[in-house]
Design an enzyme around this catalytic site. Structure first.
Site, PDB file in Angstrom:
ATOM      1  N   HIS A 109      16.200 122.260 -11.820  1.00  0.00           N
ATOM      2  CA  HIS A 109      15.746 121.806 -13.145  1.00  0.00           C
ATOM      3  C   HIS A 109      16.758 120.846 -13.762  1.00  0.00           C
ATOM      4  CE1 HIS A 109      17.709 125.606 -15.070  1.00  0.00           C
ATOM      5  NE2 HIS A 109      18.381 124.587 -15.531  1.00  0.00           N
ATOM      6  N   ASN A 123      17.652 125.810  -9.314  1.00  0.00           N
ATOM      7  CA  ASN A 123      16.286 125.561  -8.830  1.00  0.00           C
ATOM      8  C   ASN A 123      15.885 124.094  -8.989  1.00  0.00           C
ATOM      9  OD1 ASN A 123      15.914 125.320 -11.557  1.00  0.00           O
ATOM     10  ND2 ASN A 123      14.372 126.929 -11.752  1.00  0.00           N
ATOM     11  N   GLU A 181      11.519 122.928 -15.771  1.00  0.00           N
ATOM     12  CA  GLU A 181      11.507 123.821 -14.615  1.00  0.00           C
ATOM     13  C   GLU A 181      10.625 123.242 -13.503  1.00  0.00           C
ATOM     14  OE1 GLU A 181      13.545 126.199 -14.483  1.00  0.00           O
ATOM     15  OE2 GLU A 181      13.411 127.625 -16.138  1.00  0.00           O
ATOM     16  N   ASP A 189      18.514 119.882 -24.744  1.00  0.00           N
ATOM     17  CA  ASP A 189      17.627 121.047 -24.798  1.00  0.00           C
ATOM     18  C   ASP A 189      18.254 122.137 -25.662  1.00  0.00           C
ATOM     19  OD1 ASP A 189      19.661 121.698 -22.990  1.00  0.00           O
ATOM     20  OD2 ASP A 189      18.344 122.145 -21.325  1.00  0.00           O
TER      21      ASP A 189
HETATM   22  C1  GLP Z   1      20.796 125.186 -18.062  1.00  0.00           C
HETATM   23  C2  GLP Z   1      20.439 124.028 -19.018  1.00  0.00           C
HETATM   24  C3  GLP Z   1      20.720 122.710 -18.403  1.00  0.00           C
HETATM   25  C4  GLP Z   1      21.985 122.782 -17.587  1.00  0.00           C
HETATM   26  C5  GLP Z   1      21.755 123.659 -16.391  1.00  0.00           C
HETATM   27  C6  GLP Z   1      23.014 123.960 -15.605  1.00  0.00           C
HETATM   28  O1  GLP Z   1      19.786 126.130 -17.959  1.00  0.00           O
HETATM   29  N1  GLP Z   1      19.089 124.052 -19.491  1.00  0.00           N
HETATM   30  O2  GLP Z   1      20.766 121.727 -19.423  1.00  0.00           O
HETATM   31  O3  GLP Z   1      22.333 121.507 -17.156  1.00  0.00           O
HETATM   32  O4  GLP Z   1      21.067 124.824 -16.721  1.00  0.00           O
HETATM   33  O5  GLP Z   1      23.886 124.769 -16.320  1.00  0.00           O
HETATM   34  P1  GLP Z   1      25.383 125.036 -15.848  1.00  0.00           P
HETATM   35  O6  GLP Z   1      26.105 123.746 -16.009  1.00  0.00           O
HETATM   36  O7  GLP Z   1      25.897 126.096 -16.787  1.00  0.00           O
HETATM   37  O8  GLP Z   1      25.317 125.484 -14.427  1.00  0.00           O
END
Ligand code: GLP
Length: 257
Positions: free
Chosen positions: A136, A134, A141, A70
Site C-alpha cells: 500500500h 502489502n 490498500e 493520510d
Molecule cells: C502506514 C501508512 C503509510 C506508511 C506505511 C509504512 O500504514 N498508512 O503512509 O507509509 O504504512 O509505514 P512504516 O514506515 O511505519 O513501515
C-alpha cells in the site's frame, strides 16, 4: 522509476533529506516556495530529523507548505498514534495541513475540500511515501483504484496488525482512515518513496519488477515520469535487476564527467 540503494536506514534518511533540501533551496533561490506531500509511519522519521539539521544549518523552510498523505479516522485529537502528531513532532516548522481524524460534516465534502486545498497551493512538488508490507501507499490498500482520489477507506486486517505497535496493548487499531488516492499521489510533480528493512523487500520487488496492478498500489509509480525509490540494502534484497538500477543511478554522474 529510479531505484537508489544505500547501505542502511540512516543513509536513506540522509540522502532523502539532501534531495528535499536541494529542492527547497532551489525553489527559494528562484523566489518560490515548495509544496511537499508528507507521509507518517516509522520510515520517514529519519528524513525529517535530518531535515531539521539542514534547517539548523541554514536551510530556509519558511516557504514550505506540507500536506499530510493520510490519517486514521475516529481517533481523539490527543491520541499518540495520530499521524498529525508525527508531523508536528518531526517536521521542521512549516505551513502544515493535516487530515482531520474527526472531520465535521460530510466526509466526501471534506475530502473534496482537501484536494481543492492542494490544488490552491499549486499542487504537490514532491510527494514523500513509505510502503506497506502489502504494497500500500498512503492507505490505498490492495484493490484500490489506481485513479483513486482522497477519500475514506477501510483498513485491511494486515495493515491493522502491522500498525498495532503504535497503539496500547489490547487497544483496537482504527478500522478506517482518510487517504490521498493513488490518482492524487500520481499528480505530484515528483515522488520519493522510502523503504527500509527486509519486511518491505517483497513489496518493493513487486512494485518495481511486478506487473502494474491495483492489487499492489505501489506498482502505480511505474506510470510516473519522476518517481524515485530510495532503499536500504535490506529493502532492496529481492530486486533481481540490481546491476541495471545501479548503472542507471550512476548515469548522471557519468554523463557529467
Ligand atoms: C502506514 C501508512 C503509510 C506508511 C506505511 C509504512 O500504514 N498508512 O503512509 O507509509 O504504512 O509505514 P512504516 O514506515 O511505519 O513501515
Amino acid at each position: 522509476m529510479r531505484v537508489m540503494v544505500v547501505p542502511d536506514a540512516e543513509a536513506v534518511g540522509r540522502h532523502a533529506a539532501a534531495l528535499v533540501a536541494d529542492m527547497v533551496a532551489g525553489h527559494a533561490a528562484a523566489g518560490r516556495g515548495t509544496v511537499l506531500g508528507v507521509a507518517a509511519g516509522a520510515t520517514p522519521v529519519g528524513l525529517y530529523r535530518q531535515l531539521q539539521a539542514h534547517v539548523a544549518t541554514g536551510l530556509d523552510f519558511a516557504r514550505v507548505a506540507a500536506f499530510a498523505l493520510d490519517e486514521y479516522l475516529g481517533l481523539p485529537p490527543e491520541h499518540p498514534a495520530l499521524f498529525a502528531r508525527c508531523f508536528q513532532a518531526h517536521l521542521p516548522p512549516c505551513a502544515l495541513t493535516v487530515i482531520a481524524s474527526r472531520p465535521a460534516g460530510d466526509l466526501a465534502a471534506y475530502c473534496a475540500g482537501y484536494e481543492q486545498a492542494i490544488a490552491a497551493a499549486g499542487g504537490i512538488d514532491l510527494q514523500l511515501l513509505g510502503i506497506g508490507g502489502n504494497g500500500h501507499i498512503g492507505f490505498n490498500e490492495p484493490g484500490s483504484s489506481l485513479g483513486g482520489r482522497t477519500r475514506p477507506v477501510a483498513l485491511s486486517a494486515e495493515t491493522r496488525a502491522a500498525n498495532a505497535g503504535a497503539f496500547a496493548p489490547g487497544e483496537a487499531v482504527p478500522e478506517a482512515a482518510i487517504t490521498m488516492g493513488t490518482g492524487t499521489i500520481l499528480e505530484a510533480r515528483r515522488i520519493l518513496l522510502l523503504a527500509t528493512g527486509a519486511a518491505k523487500a517483497a513489496a518493493v520487488a513487486a512494485a518495481v519488477e511486478g506487473p502494474l496492478t491495483a492489487g499492489l498500489p505501489a506498482s502505480a509509480l511505474q506510470l510516473h515520469a519522476d518517481a524515485t525509490l530510495l532503499l536500504d540494502e535490506a529493502a532492496a534484497s529481492r530486486l533481481t535487476r540490481r546491476a541495471y538500477y545501479d548503472a542507471e543511478a550512476a548515469l548522471p554522474r557519468r554523463l557529467d564527467s
